[in-house]
Design a protein around this motif. Structure first.
Motif, PDB file in Angstrom:
ATOM      1  N   MET A   1       0.852  -1.171   0.000  1.00 62.25           N
ATOM      2  CA  MET A   1       0.000   0.000   0.000  1.00 62.25           C
ATOM      3  C   MET A   1       0.903   1.241   0.000  1.00 62.25           C
ATOM      4  O   MET A   1       1.968   1.249   0.590  1.00 62.25           O
ATOM      5  CB  MET A   1      -0.907   0.008   1.220  1.00 62.25           C
ATOM      6  CG  MET A   1      -1.847   1.184   1.234  1.00 62.25           C
ATOM      7  SD  MET A   1      -3.094   1.160   2.525  1.00 62.25           S
ATOM      8  CE  MET A   1      -2.150   1.595   3.934  1.00 62.25           C
ATOM      9  N   ARG A   2       0.428   2.259  -0.647  1.00 61.54           N
ATOM     10  CA  ARG A   2       1.120   3.547  -0.678  1.00 61.54           C
ATOM     11  C   ARG A   2       0.104   4.629  -0.317  1.00 61.54           C
ATOM     12  O   ARG A   2      -1.024   4.621  -0.812  1.00 61.54           O
ATOM     13  CB  ARG A   2       1.685   3.795  -2.067  1.00 61.54           C
ATOM     14  CG  ARG A   2       2.437   5.090  -2.178  1.00 61.54           C
ATOM     15  CD  ARG A   2       3.044   5.236  -3.557  1.00 61.54           C
ATOM     16  NE  ARG A   2       3.757   6.504  -3.615  1.00 61.54           N
ATOM     17  CZ  ARG A   2       4.175   7.055  -4.727  1.00 61.54           C
ATOM     18  NH1 ARG A   2       3.962   6.466  -5.885  1.00 61.54           N
ATOM     19  NH2 ARG A   2       4.804   8.193  -4.714  1.00 61.54           N
ATOM     20  N   THR A   3       0.499   5.539   0.549  1.00 59.55           N
ATOM     21  CA  THR A   3      -0.373   6.616   0.992  1.00 59.55           C
ATOM     22  C   THR A   3       0.218   7.958   0.579  1.00 59.55           C
ATOM     23  O   THR A   3       1.420   8.171   0.729  1.00 59.55           O
ATOM     24  CB  THR A   3      -0.544   6.583   2.523  1.00 59.55           C
ATOM     25  OG1 THR A   3      -1.115   5.331   2.905  1.00 59.55           O
ATOM     26  CG2 THR A   3      -1.432   7.709   3.005  1.00 59.55           C
ATOM     27  N   THR A   5      -0.276  12.191   1.051  1.00 53.04           N
ATOM     28  CA  THR A   5      -0.931  13.264   1.798  1.00 53.04           C
ATOM     29  C   THR A   5      -0.867  14.585   1.032  1.00 53.04           C
ATOM     30  O   THR A   5      -1.509  15.546   1.413  1.00 53.04           O
ATOM     31  CB  THR A   5      -0.286  13.439   3.184  1.00 53.04           C
ATOM     32  OG1 THR A   5       1.110  13.682   3.019  1.00 53.04           O
ATOM     33  CG2 THR A   5      -0.499  12.199   4.039  1.00 53.04           C
ATOM     34  N   ASP A  13      -5.770  12.663   1.085  1.00 49.38           N
ATOM     35  CA  ASP A  13      -5.640  11.451   1.898  1.00 49.38           C
ATOM     36  C   ASP A  13      -6.022  10.292   0.980  1.00 49.38           C
ATOM     37  O   ASP A  13      -7.195   9.928   0.881  1.00 49.38           O
ATOM     38  CB  ASP A  13      -6.553  11.523   3.115  1.00 49.38           C
ATOM     39  CG  ASP A  13      -6.397  10.323   4.031  1.00 49.38           C
ATOM     40  OD1 ASP A  13      -5.438   9.546   3.853  1.00 49.38           O
ATOM     41  OD2 ASP A  13      -7.246  10.152   4.923  1.00 49.38           O
ATOM     42  N   ASP A  15      -5.020   6.343  -0.441  1.00 51.04           N
ATOM     43  CA  ASP A  15      -4.298   5.083  -0.298  1.00 51.04           C
ATOM     44  C   ASP A  15      -4.362   4.323  -1.613  1.00 51.04           C
ATOM     45  O   ASP A  15      -5.434   4.204  -2.217  1.00 51.04           O
ATOM     46  CB  ASP A  15      -4.914   4.206   0.795  1.00 51.04           C
ATOM     47  CG  ASP A  15      -4.775   4.807   2.181  1.00 51.04           C
ATOM     48  OD1 ASP A  15      -3.758   5.476   2.440  1.00 51.04           O
ATOM     49  OD2 ASP A  15      -5.680   4.605   3.007  1.00 51.04           O
ATOM     50  N   PHE A  16      -3.230   3.814  -2.055  1.00 50.90           N
ATOM     51  CA  PHE A  16      -3.148   2.978  -3.249  1.00 50.90           C
ATOM     52  C   PHE A  16      -2.837   1.549  -2.810  1.00 50.90           C
ATOM     53  O   PHE A  16      -1.934   1.325  -2.010  1.00 50.90           O
ATOM     54  CB  PHE A  16      -2.027   3.459  -4.181  1.00 50.90           C
ATOM     55  CG  PHE A  16      -2.273   4.814  -4.769  1.00 50.90           C
ATOM     56  CD1 PHE A  16      -2.934   4.950  -5.972  1.00 50.90           C
ATOM     57  CD2 PHE A  16      -1.844   5.954  -4.118  1.00 50.90           C
ATOM     58  CE1 PHE A  16      -3.157   6.202  -6.522  1.00 50.90           C
ATOM     59  CE2 PHE A  16      -2.048   7.213  -4.651  1.00 50.90           C
ATOM     60  CZ  PHE A  16      -2.715   7.333  -5.853  1.00 50.90           C
ATOM     61  N   HIS A  17      -3.593   0.609  -3.320  1.00 54.53           N
ATOM     62  CA  HIS A  17      -3.356  -0.809  -3.035  1.00 54.53           C
ATOM     63  C   HIS A  17      -2.883  -1.464  -4.324  1.00 54.53           C
ATOM     64  O   HIS A  17      -3.516  -1.307  -5.372  1.00 54.53           O
ATOM     65  CB  HIS A  17      -4.631  -1.481  -2.525  1.00 54.53           C
ATOM     66  CG  HIS A  17      -5.098  -0.927  -1.218  1.00 54.53           C
ATOM     67  ND1 HIS A  17      -4.723  -1.460  -0.019  1.00 54.53           N
ATOM     68  CD2 HIS A  17      -5.875   0.144  -0.928  1.00 54.53           C
ATOM     69  CE1 HIS A  17      -5.264  -0.755   0.958  1.00 54.53           C
ATOM     70  NE2 HIS A  17      -5.971   0.230   0.422  1.00 54.53           N
TER      71      HIS A  17
END
Length: 61
Positions: A1-3, A5, A13, A15-17
């Motif tokens: 996962m990558r977040t 901001t 906000d 999130d990448f899965h």
């Protein structure tokens, strides 16, 4: 996962899965879809260093 901001100068906000294409295709088939096409590619210069995949699936009748 990558977040993220911050994205393109805006507060976000997000999130990448990162999913494996074979796993997504299997889930689609299990839900009654037929995978008709799959396209994988590397990242464009402005994108994160990950592979991309697009699946075309149609609901089985």
């Amino acid at each position: 996962m990558r977040t993220l901001t911050e994205w393109w100068g805006h507060e976000v906000d997000v999130d990448f899965h990162f999913l494996r294409p074979a796993d997504v295709a299997e889930e689609l088939r299990g839900a009654g879809f037929r995978v008709e096409a799959e396209l994988e590619r590397g990242p464009y210069p402005h994108e994160a260093e990950t592979r991309r995949c697009c699946l075309l699936a149609r609901r089985e009748d």
